[in-house]
Design a protein around this motif. Structure first.
Motif, PDB file in Angstrom:
ATOM      1  N   ALA A   1       0.165  56.655  67.694  1.00 39.90           N
ATOM      2  CA  ALA A   1      -0.927  56.485  66.973  1.00 39.90           C
ATOM      3  C   ALA A   1      -0.843  57.143  65.767  1.00 39.90           C
ATOM      4  N   LYS A   2      -0.034  58.246  65.518  1.00 40.68           N
ATOM      5  CA  LYS A   2       0.328  58.795  64.408  1.00 40.68           C
ATOM      6  C   LYS A   2       1.289  57.734  63.649  1.00 40.68           C
ATOM      7  N   LEU A   3       2.210  57.515  64.219  1.00 38.58           N
ATOM      8  CA  LEU A   3       3.197  56.756  63.722  1.00 38.58           C
ATOM      9  C   LEU A   3       2.988  55.441  63.360  1.00 38.58           C
ATOM     10  N   GLN A   4       1.908  54.716  63.924  1.00 41.87           N
ATOM     11  CA  GLN A   4       1.159  53.521  63.123  1.00 41.87           C
ATOM     12  C   GLN A   4       0.438  53.763  61.987  1.00 41.87           C
ATOM     13  N   GLU A   5      -0.121  54.838  62.152  1.00 44.14           N
ATOM     14  CA  GLU A   5      -0.906  55.474  60.493  1.00 44.14           C
ATOM     15  C   GLU A   5       0.203  55.621  59.482  1.00 44.14           C
ATOM     16  N   LEU A   6       1.352  56.159  59.699  1.00 45.54           N
ATOM     17  CA  LEU A   6       2.289  56.502  58.621  1.00 45.54           C
ATOM     18  C   LEU A   6       3.159  54.924  58.356  1.00 45.54           C
ATOM     19  N   LEU A   7       3.145  54.038  59.492  1.00 44.33           N
ATOM     20  CA  LEU A   7       3.830  52.736  59.088  1.00 44.33           C
ATOM     21  C   LEU A   7       2.943  51.899  58.191  1.00 44.33           C
ATOM     22  N   LYS A   8       1.555  51.927  58.181  1.00 43.83           N
ATOM     23  CA  LYS A   8       0.473  51.615  57.472  1.00 43.83           C
ATOM     24  C   LYS A   8       0.532  52.017  56.171  1.00 43.83           C
ATOM     25  N   GLU A   9       0.688  53.368  56.120  1.00 38.30           N
ATOM     26  CA  GLU A   9       0.817  54.035  54.688  1.00 38.30           C
ATOM     27  C   GLU A   9       1.994  53.483  53.834  1.00 38.30           C
ATOM     28  N   TYR A  10       3.056  53.160  54.534  1.00 37.39           N
ATOM     29  CA  TYR A  10       4.235  52.597  54.045  1.00 37.39           C
ATOM     30  C   TYR A  10       4.934  51.262  54.146  1.00 37.39           C
ATOM     31  N   ALA A  11       3.427  50.493  54.433  1.00 42.51           N
ATOM     32  CA  ALA A  11       3.771  48.983  54.812  1.00 42.51           C
ATOM     33  C   ALA A  11       4.431  48.476  54.029  1.00 42.51           C
ATOM     34  N   ASP A  12       4.590  48.894  52.452  1.00 43.95           N
ATOM     35  CA  ASP A  12       5.184  48.217  51.585  1.00 43.95           C
ATOM     36  C   ASP A  12       6.767  48.201  51.876  1.00 43.95           C
ATOM     37  N   ARG A  13       7.091  49.157  52.582  1.00 44.61           N
ATOM     38  CA  ARG A  13       8.603  49.320  52.737  1.00 44.61           C
ATOM     39  C   ARG A  13       9.140  49.099  54.265  1.00 44.61           C
ATOM     40  N   THR A  14       8.186  48.406  54.956  1.00 46.89           N
ATOM     41  CA  THR A  14       8.604  47.742  56.200  1.00 46.89           C
ATOM     42  C   THR A  14       9.231  46.437  56.162  1.00 46.89           C
ATOM     43  N   GLY A  15       9.093  45.714  55.036  1.00 41.52           N
ATOM     44  CA  GLY A  15       9.621  44.298  54.995  1.00 41.52           C
ATOM     45  C   GLY A  15      11.147  44.081  55.322  1.00 41.52           C
ATOM     46  N   GLY A  16      11.825  45.275  55.034  1.00 40.35           N
ATOM     47  CA  GLY A  16      13.210  45.074  55.374  1.00 40.35           C
ATOM     48  C   GLY A  16      13.537  45.506  56.882  1.00 40.35           C
ATOM     49  N   GLY A  17      12.692  45.940  57.522  1.00 39.99           N
ATOM     50  CA  GLY A  17      12.575  46.344  58.983  1.00 39.99           C
ATOM     51  C   GLY A  17      12.878  47.694  58.955  1.00 39.99           C
ATOM     52  N   ILE A  18      12.789  48.361  60.235  1.00 37.93           N
ATOM     53  CA  ILE A  18      13.015  49.703  60.549  1.00 37.93           C
ATOM     54  C   ILE A  18      14.374  50.070  61.650  1.00 37.93           C
ATOM     55  N   MET A  19      14.991  51.084  61.149  1.00 40.20           N
ATOM     56  CA  MET A  19      15.965  51.444  62.003  1.00 40.20           C
ATOM     57  C   MET A  19      15.272  52.478  63.128  1.00 40.20           C
ATOM     58  N   ALA A  20      15.859  52.412  64.221  1.00 40.87           N
ATOM     59  CA  ALA A  20      14.879  53.519  65.158  1.00 40.87           C
ATOM     60  C   ALA A  20      16.044  53.814  66.147  1.00 40.87           C
ATOM     61  N   VAL A  21      16.295  55.069  66.472  1.00 39.66           N
ATOM     62  CA  VAL A  21      17.384  55.371  67.818  1.00 39.66           C
ATOM     63  C   VAL A  21      16.539  56.333  68.377  1.00 39.66           C
ATOM     64  N   GLY A  22      17.089  56.621  69.540  1.00 40.94           N
ATOM     65  CA  GLY A  22      16.590  57.760  70.427  1.00 40.94           C
ATOM     66  C   GLY A  22      15.709  57.160  71.702  1.00 40.94           C
ATOM     67  N   GLY A  23      15.796  55.554  71.619  1.00 47.96           N
ATOM     68  CA  GLY A  23      14.983  54.839  72.758  1.00 47.96           C
ATOM     69  C   GLY A  23      15.724  54.989  73.907  1.00 47.96           C
ATOM     70  N   GLU A  24      17.222  54.891  73.839  1.00 48.83           N
ATOM     71  CA  GLU A  24      17.966  54.904  74.969  1.00 48.83           C
ATOM     72  C   GLU A  24      17.782  56.033  75.852  1.00 48.83           C
ATOM     73  N   GLU A  25      17.399  57.233  75.134  1.00 48.23           N
ATOM     74  CA  GLU A  25      17.264  58.316  75.966  1.00 48.23           C
ATOM     75  C   GLU A  25      15.914  58.694  76.365  1.00 48.23           C
ATOM     76  N   ASN A  26      14.790  58.173  75.595  1.00 52.91           N
ATOM     77  CA  ASN A  26      13.749  58.530  76.030  1.00 52.91           C
ATOM     78  C   ASN A  26      12.606  57.014  76.223  1.00 52.91           C
ATOM     79  N   PRO A  27      12.335  57.078  77.471  1.00 54.66           N
ATOM     80  CA  PRO A  27      11.551  55.553  77.489  1.00 54.66           C
ATOM     81  C   PRO A  27      10.385  55.461  77.078  1.00 54.66           C
ATOM     82  N   ALA A  28       9.691  56.594  76.545  1.00 58.56           N
ATOM     83  CA  ALA A  28       8.396  56.590  76.131  1.00 58.56           C
ATOM     84  C   ALA A  28       8.705  56.037  74.222  1.00 58.56           C
ATOM     85  N   LEU A  29       9.428  56.489  73.952  1.00 59.04           N
ATOM     86  CA  LEU A  29       9.997  56.129  72.738  1.00 59.04           C
ATOM     87  C   LEU A  29      10.540  54.469  72.593  1.00 59.04           C
ATOM     88  N   LYS A  30      11.352  54.087  73.568  1.00 60.40           N
ATOM     89  CA  LYS A  30      11.556  52.668  73.758  1.00 60.40           C
ATOM     90  C   LYS A  30      10.296  51.966  73.691  1.00 60.40           C
TER      91      LYS A  30
END
Length: 207
Positions: A48-77
């Motif tokens: 929920a906090k992450l979604q808030e932050l992504l909305k705050e920086y929505a103008d910067r998500t047009g190029g996509g998001i790089m995300a790591v750590g999902g392979e080690e943590n199912p919750a993050l994936k």
């Protein structure tokens, strides 16, 4: 994803070196270094906090998001999958991250533990994709276990010495900064302009 250590809690921590009681000092010093810190109970609140932050920086998500750590943590994936399902491009594969390294303005990553004395995060960035996701975007959002806090840099180095053989580890203290030019402080010159820390109390499996 390559890492210096696959399980820091089992292989590197111990002997009372990592204590949640150091949290307040870490939070104070991290904020003093211009990081933004958000403590949440679990990954549901973290999402929920992450979604808030992504909305705050929505103008910067047009190029996509790089995300790591999902392979080690199912919750993050799961979080990454849901963000992607909502229509935002989320790059988790190292080849996709390489291809979009110049256009993605947000990177989501993880840290191994916090250092109270300096307000720093210890990051295991052995893999190429982890280094790119934490160094190139305008915003770096970092998930970390809120209970994994060490008192000072000396203790941090003792912990690292237990597992380090080769690779790439670093201490991140606030957003990138420099005062090389006329001693005027500038943020974001050599790395992210924003460091946003989401500290999760119940980090669960895969940390």
């Amino acid at each position: 994803m390559e890492k210096v250590c696959r399980d820091w809690a089992k292989q590197a921590f111990g002997e009372g070196l990592v204590k949640a009681e150091y949290w307040n000092d870490f939070e104070t010093n991290a904020k003093a270094a211009a990081a933004e810190v958000f403590r949440v109970k679990n990954f549901a609140e973290g999402e929920a906090k992450l979604q808030e932050l992504l909305k705050e920086y929505a103008d910067r998500t047009g190029g996509g998001i790089m995300a790591v750590g999902g392979e080690e943590n199912p919750a993050l994936k799961g979080i990454y999958d849901r963000i992607a399902a909502s229509g935002t491009a989320v790059y988790t594969d190292k080849f996709d991250i390489y291809e979009h390294r110049a256009t993605a303005d947000i990177g989501i990553s993880t840290a191994e533990f916090c250092v109270a004395e300096t307000g720093s995060l210890c990051v295991d960035n052995y893999s190429y994709e982890a280094r790119v996701a934490t160094m190139l975007p305008y915003v770096n959002i970092v998930f970390v276990n809120a209970n994994y806090v060490v008192e000072n840099v000396s203790v941090a180095c003792k912990i690292i010495g237990r597992v380090f053989d080769k690779g790439y580890l670093g201490f991140v203290t606030g957003p990138s900064r420099t005062a090389d030019i006329e001693r005027v402080l500038s943020l974001g010159v050599h790395g992210p302009n924003k460091l946003l820390i989401i500290a999760v109390e119940d980090f669960g499996e895969g940390n």
